[in-house]
Design a protein around this motif. Structure first.
Motif, PDB file in Angstrom:
ATOM      1  N   LYS A   1       0.732  -1.157  -0.049  1.00 17.06           N
ATOM      2  CA  LYS A   1       0.053   0.016  -0.107  1.00 17.06           C
ATOM      3  C   LYS A   1       0.832   1.356  -0.239  1.00 17.06           C
ATOM      4  CE  LYS A   1      -3.630   2.501   3.063  1.00 17.06           C
ATOM      5  NZ  LYS A   1      -4.165   2.408   4.066  1.00 17.06           N
TER       6      LYS A   1
ATOM      7  N   GLU B   1       2.412   1.598  -3.466  1.00 17.91           N
ATOM      8  CA  GLU B   1       1.717   2.137  -4.389  1.00 17.91           C
ATOM      9  C   GLU B   1       1.198   3.680  -4.052  1.00 17.91           C
ATOM     10  OE1 GLU B   1      -0.833   2.668  -7.567  1.00 17.91           O
ATOM     11  OE2 GLU B   1       0.578   0.942  -7.096  1.00 17.91           O
ATOM     12  N   ALA B   2       1.185   3.912  -3.015  1.00 17.13           N
ATOM     13  CA  ALA B   2       0.862   5.457  -2.765  1.00 17.13           C
ATOM     14  C   ALA B   2       1.727   6.404  -3.260  1.00 17.13           C
ATOM     15  CB  ALA B   2       0.416   5.472  -1.085  1.00 17.13           C
TER      16      ALA B   2
ATOM     17  N   PHE C   1       4.265   5.782  -5.367  1.00 12.52           N
ATOM     18  CA  PHE C   1       4.328   5.676  -6.897  1.00 12.52           C
ATOM     19  C   PHE C   1       3.274   6.512  -7.491  1.00 12.52           C
ATOM     20  CE2 PHE C   1       3.251   3.730 -11.006  1.00 12.52           C
ATOM     21  CZ  PHE C   1       4.307   3.884 -11.723  1.00 12.52           C
ATOM     22  N   SER C   2       1.885   6.588  -7.100  1.00  8.75           N
ATOM     23  CA  SER C   2       0.816   7.219  -7.628  1.00  8.75           C
ATOM     24  C   SER C   2       0.754   8.623  -6.976  1.00  8.75           C
ATOM     25  CB  SER C   2      -0.505   6.377  -7.431  1.00  8.75           C
ATOM     26  OG  SER C   2      -0.858   6.339  -6.165  1.00  8.75           O
ATOM     27  N   GLY C   3       1.246   8.876  -6.062  1.00  8.02           N
ATOM     28  CA  GLY C   3       1.177  10.227  -5.405  1.00  8.02           C
ATOM     29  C   GLY C   3      -0.094  10.351  -4.496  1.00  8.02           C
ATOM     30  N   GLU C   4      -0.812   9.286  -4.415  1.00  5.87           N
ATOM     31  CA  GLU C   4      -2.275   9.321  -3.459  1.00  5.87           C
ATOM     32  C   GLU C   4      -1.785   9.342  -2.203  1.00  5.87           C
ATOM     33  OE1 GLU C   4      -5.278   9.982  -4.671  1.00  5.87           O
ATOM     34  OE2 GLU C   4      -4.382  10.386  -6.817  1.00  5.87           O
TER      35      GLU C   4
ATOM     36  N   ASP D   1      -4.127   8.774   1.058  1.00  6.33           N
ATOM     37  CA  ASP D   1      -4.693   7.061   1.545  1.00  6.33           C
ATOM     38  C   ASP D   1      -4.025   6.286   2.715  1.00  6.33           C
ATOM     39  OD1 ASP D   1      -6.862   7.243  -0.552  1.00  6.33           O
ATOM     40  OD2 ASP D   1      -5.634   6.523  -1.854  1.00  6.33           O
TER      41      ASP D   1
ATOM     42  N   GLY E   1       0.204  15.059  -1.718  1.00  6.75           N
ATOM     43  CA  GLY E   1       0.202  14.470  -2.987  1.00  6.75           C
ATOM     44  C   GLY E   1      -0.520  15.540  -3.870  1.00  6.75           C
TER      45      GLY E   1
END
Length: 423
Positions: free
Chosen positions: A321, A324-325, A327-330, A333, A387
């Motif tokens: 998690k 992924e956060a 990498f995506s910039g989210e 979350d 982000g």
């Protein structure tokens, strides 16, 4: 497949004594084997995984492993693989380290009931009871000085010097093998390639003291190769230091990242060395690497297997998690605990928990060099808050911008992160 054949195909056998006899001993029988772990720190690191996982492989093949904690030898210091003397720890420190290591080994080996359940032993139990007379008369007489000087662990230290304390380490480890041979019917010792001299010395002590009672005493030794990285650097070391099994010293996210960032030249070897995937599956992953190296499928699988094994499924999910956060910039979350893992090495600035103008924060946190630069950074779209790009000059950071009411992540440009902690 025979356990020895599997180990060979994985590249995990460096040296082995009397392989044919060992094979015969293992046919239809449960043998007892051991590997030693000296408590030189309050956690094992990934270098210790090699002997630990070797014990597990034998256990899965039906044999009985002993994890020997070196509560006694850990107070002496192993000269193997070192050019200088170890720093000696006091008894309480070694006992504390020993307990921590025992608990960590429980995540690798099965200590539950069963005829091949693993057991943990501590050599402090018998070495602490040995008097100096016992040591010299009953054990030391079996070791010739020339024999000991010829061992690599000693010979390599002669130029720089070796104390009598570390010189005796080989004898003490030999006592361990003899003790486990007598009390646990342990006939096989495994270890790293640097332990070959210590292992064969133990076999020699067993032969000298036990042969002739009923039959020729038979003990065996097996070593695994020294694991090196393709780039020539030491395995298990990073710029930040060792990769520990203790999540408080190396977080599951950092642990996951270590494996997923494995060099392409190493990843297939490491899958063979460290995971329990079938060799056919590893061959398939090797083909995927050749066909689509950019997808890094073997690297992901290696990271997943190792994180789940050493930590647990929940830790793996959390590490994925965070990955992924980032990498995506989210970043919104993530929760506070996940932010602390993912941004452990990011510059951190602490503020009082109150509303603050974004421009003031950028200057006080030294993200921007001046208020004028801060305004330019914001207007140019170079500033991201948790982000999200923020181009509001009048923006005031409030509790809505604080994750878990504690953290705000500021990014300037593409890669420059700063973690703001509100207290």
């Amino acid at each position: 497949m025979n356990i020895l054949e599997d180990l060979k195909q994985r590249g995990l056998v460096h040296q082995i004594t009397d392989e044919e006899s060992l094979r015969k001993n293992m046919e239809g029988n449960i043998i007892t084997l051991y590997a030693g772990f000296d408590p030189t720190a309050d956690s094992l690191h990934i270098g210790h995984l090699v002997p630990g996982l070797m014990l597990k492989r034998f256990q899965l093949a039906g044999h009985r492993p002993i994890a020997l904690i070196g509560g006694g030898t850990g107070m002496i210091g192993d000269p193997s693989g070192r050019s200088t003397e170890r720093q000696l720890n006091d008894l309480n420190t070694v006992k504390h380290f020993s307990e921590k290591i025992k608990n960590q080994l429980a995540s690798i080996l099965n200590f539950d009931e069963g005829e091949n359940a693993a057991v943990a032993r501590d050599n402090y139990e018998w070495l602490s009871k040995m008097t100096i007379i016992d040591f010299l008369r009953d054990t030391g007489k079996h070791f010739g000085i020339n024999y000991m000087l010829a061992k690599d662990s000693v010979e390599s230290r002669l130029e720089n010097g070796i104390s009598f304390t570390e010189f005796t380490y080989m004898i003490l480890q030999s006592v361990d093998f003899l003790n486990l041979y007598e009390k646990e019917n342990c006939t096989l010792q495994i270890g790293g390639s640097d332990q070959w001299g210590n292992i064969t010395a133990g076999m020699e002590l067993i032969r000298r003291t036990k042969s002739g009672e009923e039959t020729e005493a038979k003990a065996f030794g097996l070593t695994v190769p020294l694991i090196t990285k393709a780039d020539g650097t030491k395995f298990g070391k990073t710029a930040g230091g060792a990769i520990w099994l203790d999540p408080a010293k190396t977080s599951p996210y950092e642990f996951y990242q270590f494996w997923i960032n494995t060099d392409d030249r190493d990843v297939i070897r490491f899958l063979k060395f460290f995971t329990f995937l079938e060799l056919d599956e590893i061959s398939s992953l090797e083909k995927e690497l050749e066909m689509a190296p950019e997808k890094r499928v073997p690297h992901t699988r290696l990271a997943e297997e190792m994180t789940k094994m050493v930590h647990n499924e929940a830790a793996l999910v959390q590490a994925q998690k965070i990955t992924e956060a980032l990498f995506s910039g989210e970043l919104k979350d993530l929760n506070g605990a996940e932010i602390e893992q993912g941004f452990k090495d990011v510059p951190t600035v602490t503020f009082e928990k109150q509303d603050i103008n974004l421009i003031d924060l950028l200057v006080e946190a030294k993200i921007s060099s001046s208020k004028r630069q801060a305004r330019e950074d914001i207007q140019n779209g170079a500033i991201y808050v948790n982000g999200d790009r923020n181009q509001e000059l009048a923006h005031v950071l409030s509790n809505e911008d604080r994750i878990d009411d504690t953290f705000t992540i500021i990014r300037r440009g593409k890669k420059k992160y700063t973690l703001i902690r509100f207290e």
